[in-house]
Design a protein around this motif. Structure first.
Motif, PDB file in Angstrom:
ATOM      1  N   ARG A   1      -1.219 -45.817 -27.684  1.00 52.00           N
ATOM      2  CA  ARG A   1       0.157 -45.618 -27.231  1.00 52.00           C
ATOM      3  C   ARG A   1       0.961 -46.886 -27.427  1.00 52.00           C
ATOM      4  O   ARG A   1       0.541 -47.966 -26.996  1.00 52.00           O
TER       5      ARG A   1
ATOM      6  N   GLU B   1       3.097 -48.725 -26.033  1.00 55.40           N
ATOM      7  CA  GLU B   1       3.719 -49.000 -24.735  1.00 55.40           C
ATOM      8  C   GLU B   1       4.624 -50.206 -24.888  1.00 55.40           C
ATOM      9  O   GLU B   1       4.153 -51.323 -25.087  1.00 55.40           O
TER      10      GLU B   1
ATOM     11  N   HIS C   1      -1.073 -51.174 -18.703  1.00 57.97           N
ATOM     12  CA  HIS C   1      -0.898 -50.503 -19.991  1.00 57.97           C
ATOM     13  C   HIS C   1      -1.486 -51.301 -21.148  1.00 57.97           C
ATOM     14  O   HIS C   1      -1.153 -52.465 -21.345  1.00 57.97           O
TER      15      HIS C   1
END
Ligand code: ATP
Ligand code: MG
Length: 428
Positions: free
Chosen positions: A205, A207, A214
């Protein structure tokens, strides 16, 4: 042949006996009349001593911190030594003499992660990785013992699961493709034939906000179950977390001790049923703890930190407003809420699992894809799954690195991962 480990010889049974151990020099103290070195292997440390006049004394004096050796000698009980035992060195083989080791006490986080390749030797890092190993092993063994099939999904994908903003786009020959954010859509295709499936794999991801929880590449344990509703999947999640925590408490007592992890909350997690709260009650609780949230507000790292700070048990936060969750969650009460659950870890850690019941009706799915502004053509095969004997089904995704972070009570998710990948870091 297996190497002998320090933890297996540091006992009465071996006292007075000749032993041989490989290891690294954790620390060394050289005096005129003796050299004390603390030998380290994956299992622990042991004091080794040599006196002036011993044949190995000159070689012992050549050693530096982090040099690698094979030490031989008699193991003696000695209450002055850490752990109560000491080896009187009579034989020494040097594998490699270490240059001055750059990592010292008190270095800042950035320096340590820049040197992750050698900082990895630290006893605390080793302890975390041992816990991590137990966590992975326990996840596999939970699913295998509950009649799940382990199955894989691709990492190159053409569509989004969790929303476009965190998609990593890559060049795929002359096309665009993405790295997988979750196996879920594929899992829903596979669940019709295998009924109980799981995978443990990396998810990706992009992020863009910097938080303590994260990563851009994280390990995702995901499960999908046929004929299961929200209540069933919540029970399964709770059993999984309890199983993992139980194993860690059993197998990693020493590691948790080395990390100064107070185990009260972990034990509580084993013994009591997890809390369950609907979204609105979670918002009320947040506001009682000083936040000023309206119904409809999303919960991120900061909010969940406050919500879970004082808890001593994980809590299921359920039935969020439909606008806050991805398109695939099954709506209830006239499309106001969805049958979802986030499992929030206590002690300020927040979300470790996202899960819920999936839409099983074709028209509802098409409506949700439209309402979420998604391009239907990318999801045709996913819509197909609702055309041929559609069944109720549910699933979840557990962030394994987040679970390790909480179990070890680490200040940042990067500490839970061997070589973390974040917004700012792709090296070493
Ligand atoms: P968050 O709100 O914290 O970004 P999410 O709602 O995007 O999480 P899900 O899409 O539900 O997360 O993913 C399932 C689980 O995967 C999460 O509960 C979390 O444990 C883990 N996870 C998600 N994104 C990350 C990430 N960037 N780094 C580490 N773990 C993650
Ligand atoms: Mg997210």
């Amino acid at each position: 042949m297996m190497d002998t480990w320090i933890k297996d010889v540091k006992n009465r049974e071996h006292a007075g006996k000749h032993i041989a151990l490989k290891g690294f020099v954790n620390s060394i103290r050289k005096g005129k009349n003796n050299v004390f070195l603390i030998l380290r292997d994956p299992s622990g440390t042991l004091q080794c001593v040599s006196h002036a006049g011993d044949p190995v004394f000159a070689d012992m004096n050549r050693l530096t911190r982090e040099s690698s050796v094979l030490v031989e000698g008699i193991l003696n009980e000695d209450e002055r030594a850490e752990g109560g035992y000491e080896v009187k060195v009579s034989g020494l083989k040097i594998y490699g003499i270490a240059e001055p080791f750059p990592i010292k006490k008190g270095h800042k986080k950035v320096f340590l992660f820049d040197n992750r390749h050698i900082w990895f030797r630290s006893r605390k890092v080793t302890a975390i990785m041992k816990v991590r190993s137990t966590v992975f092993e326990s996840i596999h063994d939970f699913f295998k013992h509950n009649d799940f099939y382990e199955i894989q999904s691709p990492s190159f994908v053409s569509g989004s699961v969790e929303g476009g903003s965190t998609l990593f786009q890559i060049e795929y020959f002359d096309k665009k493709a993405y790295l997988s954010q979750s196996w879920q859509l594929y899992a829903e295709a596979m669940v019709d034939s295998l009924w109980r499936i799981y995978t443990v794999a990396p998810s990706f991801r992009a992020e863009k906000s910097k938080t303590w929880r994260h990563l851009t590449e994280f390990w995702h344990a995901e499960a999908e179950v046929a004929f299961m509703d929200l209540d069933g999947i919540i029970k399964l999640e709770e059993e999984l977390i309890k199983h993992v925590v139980r194993n860690v408490l059993e197998k990693n007592e020493d590691d948790l001790k080395l990390l100064n992890r107070d185990t009260y909350v972990l034990k509580n997690t084993l013994e009591k049923p997890f809390l369950r709260m609907d979204y609105e009650s979670v918002i009320d609780m947040a506001n009682q703890n000083g936040l000023k949230l309206e119904y409809g507000a999303d919960l991120g790292s900061d909010e969940e930190r406050v919500i879970t700070q004082k808890l001593d048990l994980p809590v299921f936060a359920m039935r969020y407003p439909i606008e806050l969750k991805p398109f695939y969650h099954k709506p209830e009460d006239d499309f106001k809420h969805v049958l979802c659950n986030d499992l929030l870890a206590p002690e300020g850690y927040g979300e470790i699992i996202g899960g819920g019941q999936r839409i099983d009706d074709k028209d509802t799915l098409i409506r949700r894809i439209k309402e979420c502004g998604l391009d239907r053509s990318a999801y045709e095969w996913y819509i197909d799954l609702r055309k041929y004997g559609s069944i109720p089904h549910s699933g979840f995704g557990l962030g394994v690195d987040r679970l390790v972070m909480w179990i070890c009570k680490l200040p940042h998710i990067m500490y839970a991962v061997p070589f973390p990948r974040t917004l700012r870091r792709i090296n070493p």
